[in-house]
Design a protein around this motif. Sequence first.
Motif, PDB file in Angstrom:
ATOM      1  N   ASP A 130       0.837  -1.204   0.000  1.00  0.00           N
ATOM      2  CA  ASP A 130       0.000   0.000   0.000  1.00  0.00           C
ATOM      3  C   ASP A 130       0.871   1.253   0.000  1.00  0.00           C
ATOM      4  O   ASP A 130       0.608   2.210  -0.742  1.00  0.00           O
ATOM      5  CB  ASP A 130      -0.936   0.023   1.212  1.00  0.00           C
ATOM      6  N   ALA A 131       1.903   1.249   0.835  1.00  0.00           N
ATOM      7  CA  ALA A 131       2.804   2.403   0.910  1.00  0.00           C
ATOM      8  C   ALA A 131       3.554   2.591  -0.413  1.00  0.00           C
ATOM      9  O   ALA A 131       3.709   3.719  -0.894  1.00  0.00           O
ATOM     10  CB  ALA A 131       3.791   2.244   2.064  1.00  0.00           C
ATOM     11  N   ALA A 132       3.993   1.494  -1.003  1.00  0.00           N
ATOM     12  CA  ALA A 132       4.715   1.579  -2.277  1.00  0.00           C
ATOM     13  C   ALA A 132       3.800   2.094  -3.389  1.00  0.00           C
ATOM     14  O   ALA A 132       4.220   2.919  -4.210  1.00  0.00           O
ATOM     15  CB  ALA A 132       5.289   0.214  -2.650  1.00  0.00           C
ATOM     16  N   ALA A 133       2.555   1.633  -3.417  1.00  0.00           N
ATOM     17  CA  ALA A 133       1.606   2.093  -4.439  1.00  0.00           C
ATOM     18  C   ALA A 133       1.339   3.585  -4.286  1.00  0.00           C
ATOM     19  O   ALA A 133       1.279   4.324  -5.278  1.00  0.00           O
ATOM     20  CB  ALA A 133       0.304   1.296  -4.355  1.00  0.00           C
ATOM     21  N   LEU A 134       1.184   4.035  -3.050  1.00  0.00           N
ATOM     22  CA  LEU A 134       0.963   5.458  -2.783  1.00  0.00           C
ATOM     23  C   LEU A 134       2.174   6.278  -3.231  1.00  0.00           C
ATOM     24  O   LEU A 134       2.031   7.319  -3.885  1.00  0.00           O
ATOM     25  CB  LEU A 134       0.668   5.680  -1.301  1.00  0.00           C
ATOM     26  N   ALA A 135       3.370   5.802  -2.885  1.00  0.00           N
ATOM     27  CA  ALA A 135       4.598   6.514  -3.270  1.00  0.00           C
ATOM     28  C   ALA A 135       4.733   6.577  -4.790  1.00  0.00           C
ATOM     29  O   ALA A 135       5.105   7.618  -5.351  1.00  0.00           O
ATOM     30  CB  ALA A 135       5.812   5.847  -2.647  1.00  0.00           C
ATOM     31  N   GLU A 136       4.415   5.477  -5.469  1.00  0.00           N
ATOM     32  CA  GLU A 136       4.488   5.456  -6.944  1.00  0.00           C
ATOM     33  C   GLU A 136       3.478   6.433  -7.542  1.00  0.00           C
ATOM     34  O   GLU A 136       3.780   7.144  -8.490  1.00  0.00           O
ATOM     35  CB  GLU A 136       4.241   4.050  -7.473  1.00  0.00           C
ATOM     36  N   ALA A 137       2.269   6.454  -6.985  1.00  0.00           N
ATOM     37  CA  ALA A 137       1.232   7.368  -7.487  1.00  0.00           C
ATOM     38  C   ALA A 137       1.652   8.817  -7.284  1.00  0.00           C
ATOM     39  O   ALA A 137       1.460   9.658  -8.168  1.00  0.00           O
ATOM     40  CB  ALA A 137      -0.097   7.087  -6.794  1.00  0.00           C
ATOM     41  N   GLU A 138       2.248   9.121  -6.128  1.00  0.00           N
ATOM     42  CA  GLU A 138       2.718  10.486  -5.863  1.00  0.00           C
ATOM     43  C   GLU A 138       3.868  10.857  -6.799  1.00  0.00           C
ATOM     44  O   GLU A 138       3.947  11.973  -7.283  1.00  0.00           O
ATOM     45  CB  GLU A 138       3.140  10.620  -4.401  1.00  0.00           C
ATOM     46  N   ARG A 139       4.754   9.890  -7.051  1.00  0.00           N
ATOM     47  CA  ARG A 139       5.886  10.138  -7.953  1.00  0.00           C
ATOM     48  C   ARG A 139       5.371  10.407  -9.361  1.00  0.00           C
ATOM     49  O   ARG A 139       5.835  11.321 -10.029  1.00  0.00           O
ATOM     50  CB  ARG A 139       6.823   8.931  -7.948  1.00  0.00           C
ATOM     51  N   GLU A 140       4.392   9.625  -9.799  1.00  0.00           N
ATOM     52  CA  GLU A 140       3.826   9.813 -11.145  1.00  0.00           C
ATOM     53  C   GLU A 140       3.103  11.161 -11.252  1.00  0.00           C
ATOM     54  O   GLU A 140       3.139  11.782 -12.307  1.00  0.00           O
ATOM     55  CB  GLU A 140       2.841   8.684 -11.461  1.00  0.00           C
TER      56      GLU A 140
END
Length: 162
Positions: free
Chosen positions: A150-160
């Motif tokens: 969940d944390a990784a998906a959130l970080a990826e979404a924020e990075r994108e």
Amino acid sequence: MTASPASPAETDWLHLDRQICFSLHAASRAFNGVYRVILKDLGLTYPQYLVMLVLWEQGDLPVKKLGEHLRLDSGTLSPLVKRLEGAGLVRRERSAQDERSVRVMLTEEGDALRERALQVPRRIMRATGFDLGEIADLRERLDQLTTALDAAALAEAEREAG
């Protein structure tokens, strides 16, 4: 400049049997197969069983909160709740304070089904071949994995996004 070819060890990671996601997928399908047989006695599908578990534990809930517990959107959850309502296990009631909010509550029949459902976890434990400690350890590791993903998906979404 050309990229150097991947080493054989690196390409091994592209094998299906090396993918953790596939191992989890296969285990999930195997669980669903066992649950399908066990839950037949209760007249429930596995997703319906999950809804009932939350309601037995939490009591009456708005559909939105029920969806949060199950990690399901309302488009997926609403048909499940409707089928449970059709079976006489739950009822839905629109909130007088907020017309958009619908509460889901157990009926007497739905509440009584809990007694019959008590055998389900024992049968699942037997099917796994694990003892209680092993099941608790596995569940804890899976919870840690879910939190990390969940944390990784959130970080990826924020990075994108930015």
